[in-house]
Design a protein around this motif. Structure first.
Motif, PDB file in Angstrom:
ATOM      1  N   GLY A 150       0.715  -1.575   0.094  1.00 52.71           N
ATOM      2  CA  GLY A 150       0.115  -0.041  -0.066  1.00 52.71           C
ATOM      3  C   GLY A 150       0.971   1.290   0.003  1.00 52.71           C
ATOM      4  N   ARG A 151       2.032   1.067   0.033  1.00 51.47           N
ATOM      5  CA  ARG A 151       2.542   2.614   0.583  1.00 51.47           C
ATOM      6  C   ARG A 151       3.541   2.646  -1.700  1.00 51.47           C
ATOM      7  NH1 ARG A 151       7.913   1.496   3.708  1.00 51.47           N
ATOM      8  NH2 ARG A 151       8.155   0.299   1.649  1.00 51.47           N
ATOM      9  N   TYR A 152       3.608   3.902  -1.426  1.00 47.08           N
ATOM     10  CA  TYR A 152       4.170   4.104  -3.068  1.00 47.08           C
ATOM     11  C   TYR A 152       5.879   4.179  -2.606  1.00 47.08           C
ATOM     12  CZ  TYR A 152       6.233   7.336  -6.495  1.00 47.08           C
ATOM     13  OH  TYR A 152       6.615   7.528  -7.283  1.00 47.08           O
ATOM     14  N   LEU A 153       6.099   3.344  -4.681  1.00 42.68           N
ATOM     15  CA  LEU A 153       7.866   3.401  -3.868  1.00 42.68           C
ATOM     16  C   LEU A 153       8.653   3.943  -5.549  1.00 42.68           C
ATOM     17  CD1 LEU A 153       7.588   0.020  -2.167  1.00 42.68           C
ATOM     18  CD2 LEU A 153       8.543   1.349  -1.339  1.00 42.68           C
ATOM     19  N   GLY A 154       7.563   4.083  -6.230  1.00 43.38           N
ATOM     20  CA  GLY A 154       8.101   4.079  -7.747  1.00 43.38           C
ATOM     21  C   GLY A 154       7.252   4.123  -8.693  1.00 43.38           C
ATOM     22  N   ARG A 155       8.037   4.355  -9.530  1.00 47.70           N
ATOM     23  CA  ARG A 155       6.733   4.827 -10.790  1.00 47.70           C
ATOM     24  C   ARG A 155       7.710   4.433 -11.728  1.00 47.70           C
ATOM     25  NH1 ARG A 155       4.929  10.918 -12.018  1.00 47.70           N
ATOM     26  NH2 ARG A 155       7.145  11.605 -12.134  1.00 47.70           N
ATOM     27  N   PHE A 156       6.986   3.509 -12.874  1.00 48.83           N
ATOM     28  CA  PHE A 156       7.890   3.607 -14.083  1.00 48.83           C
ATOM     29  C   PHE A 156       6.350   5.013 -15.229  1.00 48.83           C
ATOM     30  CE2 PHE A 156       7.763  -0.525 -12.394  1.00 48.83           C
ATOM     31  CZ  PHE A 156       9.355  -1.074 -13.266  1.00 48.83           C
ATOM     32  N   LEU A 157       8.506   5.252 -15.669  1.00 51.97           N
ATOM     33  CA  LEU A 157       7.660   6.408 -17.021  1.00 51.97           C
ATOM     34  C   LEU A 157       7.407   6.016 -18.138  1.00 51.97           C
ATOM     35  CD1 LEU A 157       9.026   9.771 -15.140  1.00 51.97           C
ATOM     36  CD2 LEU A 157       6.831   9.070 -15.164  1.00 51.97           C
ATOM     37  N   LEU A 158       6.315   5.783 -18.897  1.00 48.36           N
ATOM     38  CA  LEU A 158       6.293   5.119 -20.258  1.00 48.36           C
ATOM     39  C   LEU A 158       6.594   5.627 -21.504  1.00 48.36           C
ATOM     40  CD1 LEU A 158       3.316   2.619 -18.967  1.00 48.36           C
ATOM     41  CD2 LEU A 158       6.104   2.198 -19.109  1.00 48.36           C
ATOM     42  N   THR A 159       7.554   6.044 -22.197  1.00 55.03           N
ATOM     43  CA  THR A 159       7.267   6.715 -23.287  1.00 55.03           C
ATOM     44  C   THR A 159       7.010   5.741 -24.214  1.00 55.03           C
ATOM     45  OG1 THR A 159       9.481   7.576 -22.830  1.00 55.03           O
ATOM     46  CG2 THR A 159       8.569   8.324 -24.889  1.00 55.03           C
ATOM     47  N   PRO A 160       5.662   6.342 -25.097  1.00 52.92           N
ATOM     48  CA  PRO A 160       5.093   5.441 -26.136  1.00 52.92           C
ATOM     49  C   PRO A 160       5.562   5.527 -27.272  1.00 52.92           C
ATOM     50  CG  PRO A 160       3.367   6.738 -24.589  1.00 52.92           C
ATOM     51  CD  PRO A 160       4.242   7.327 -23.968  1.00 52.92           C
ATOM     52  N   GLY A 161       5.562   4.471 -28.260  1.00 53.77           N
ATOM     53  CA  GLY A 161       5.752   4.173 -29.154  1.00 53.77           C
ATOM     54  C   GLY A 161       5.361   4.971 -30.276  1.00 53.77           C
ATOM     55  N   PRO A 162       4.759   4.762 -31.463  1.00 60.80           N
ATOM     56  CA  PRO A 162       3.813   5.329 -33.058  1.00 60.80           C
ATOM     57  C   PRO A 162       2.881   4.607 -32.973  1.00 60.80           C
ATOM     58  CG  PRO A 162       5.907   3.782 -34.206  1.00 60.80           C
ATOM     59  CD  PRO A 162       6.325   3.682 -32.046  1.00 60.80           C
ATOM     60  N   GLY A 163       2.687   3.429 -32.502  1.00 60.59           N
ATOM     61  CA  GLY A 163       1.564   2.671 -32.750  1.00 60.59           C
ATOM     62  C   GLY A 163       0.455   2.813 -32.220  1.00 60.59           C
ATOM     63  N   PRO A 164      -1.100   2.505 -31.776  1.00 55.99           N
ATOM     64  CA  PRO A 164      -2.060   2.576 -31.106  1.00 55.99           C
ATOM     65  C   PRO A 164      -2.198   2.591 -30.073  1.00 55.99           C
ATOM     66  CG  PRO A 164      -2.800   0.509 -32.452  1.00 55.99           C
ATOM     67  CD  PRO A 164      -0.893   1.368 -32.437  1.00 55.99           C
ATOM     68  N   VAL A 165      -2.883   3.206 -29.069  1.00 55.09           N
ATOM     69  CA  VAL A 165      -2.739   2.551 -27.480  1.00 55.09           C
ATOM     70  C   VAL A 165      -2.729   1.220 -27.566  1.00 55.09           C
ATOM     71  CG1 VAL A 165      -4.695   2.485 -25.518  1.00 55.09           C
ATOM     72  CG2 VAL A 165      -4.198   3.969 -27.386  1.00 55.09           C
ATOM     73  N   PRO A 166      -1.756   0.391 -26.390  1.00 56.92           N
ATOM     74  CA  PRO A 166      -1.432  -0.507 -26.676  1.00 56.92           C
ATOM     75  C   PRO A 166      -3.411  -1.869 -25.575  1.00 56.92           C
ATOM     76  CG  PRO A 166      -0.031  -0.032 -25.065  1.00 56.92           C
ATOM     77  CD  PRO A 166      -0.975   1.054 -25.822  1.00 56.92           C
ATOM     78  N   PRO A 167      -3.227  -3.226 -26.574  1.00 57.28           N
ATOM     79  CA  PRO A 167      -4.613  -3.718 -25.831  1.00 57.28           C
ATOM     80  C   PRO A 167      -5.156  -3.588 -24.717  1.00 57.28           C
ATOM     81  CG  PRO A 167      -3.026  -4.810 -27.432  1.00 57.28           C
ATOM     82  CD  PRO A 167      -2.630  -3.244 -27.046  1.00 57.28           C
ATOM     83  N   PHE A 168      -5.924  -3.726 -24.178  1.00 60.72           N
ATOM     84  CA  PHE A 168      -6.249  -3.746 -22.922  1.00 60.72           C
ATOM     85  C   PHE A 168      -5.258  -4.646 -22.269  1.00 60.72           C
ATOM     86  CE2 PHE A 168      -9.390  -5.418 -19.753  1.00 60.72           C
ATOM     87  CZ  PHE A 168      -9.299  -4.072 -18.821  1.00 60.72           C
TER      88      PHE A 168
END
Length: 139
Positions: A95-113
């Motif tokens: 339940g404690r925030y420890l960090g985050r990934f910062l995702l840089t999207p590629g040129p394609g569409p939104v990834p599937p669900f």
């Protein structure tokens, strides 16, 4: 029509199997790794492949800025949603925030669900590894 339907089911089955294998590999690593940084690096690579990212980095500790965020239900919050800017994927341990990934999207569409849900699961495994490891240095 039957061939089209069976082809679609085969793609779904293969995709599900690949997602399950990805989660299983990461869980095994999270349990056996000597360093939480090893898990972070592994998950970073998995996220790039899974979501078709241009880049992915992990930030320990504090939150700065308000980028769009990939949340637990697989949706993306923020005015622009999945955009060209970084998307945040947070890692929590007990339940404690420890960090985050910062995702840089590629040129394609939104990834599937399904892929977005797998990404959230991988971030959860990272959070568990970080929590178990205790305080971690900057990565």
């Amino acid at each position: 029509m039957s061939d089209v339907r069976s082809g679609r089911l085969k793609v779904i089955t293969v995709t599900d199997a690949a997602h399950l294998a990805r989660i299983h590999r990461t869980a095994g690593l999270a349990q056996s790794a000597n360093s939480a940084d090893t898990v972070v690096d592994h998950v970073r690579g998995e996220l790039v492949e899974l979501l078709g990212l241009r880049a992915c980095r992990f930030e320990y500790g504090t939150l700065m800025g308000r980028p769009p965020r990939l949340i637990e239900d697989g949706s993306v919050t923020g005015a622009r949603g999945w955009a060209r800017d970084d998307v945040e994927l947070r890692a929590y341990g007990n339940g404690r925030y420890l960090g985050r990934f910062l995702l840089t999207p590629g040129p394609g569409p939104v990834p599937p669900f399904q892929a977005r849900l797998v990404a959230v699961t991988l971030a959860d495994q990272t959070g568990a590894a970080l929590d178990t490891a205790g305080p971690v240095g900057q990565g």
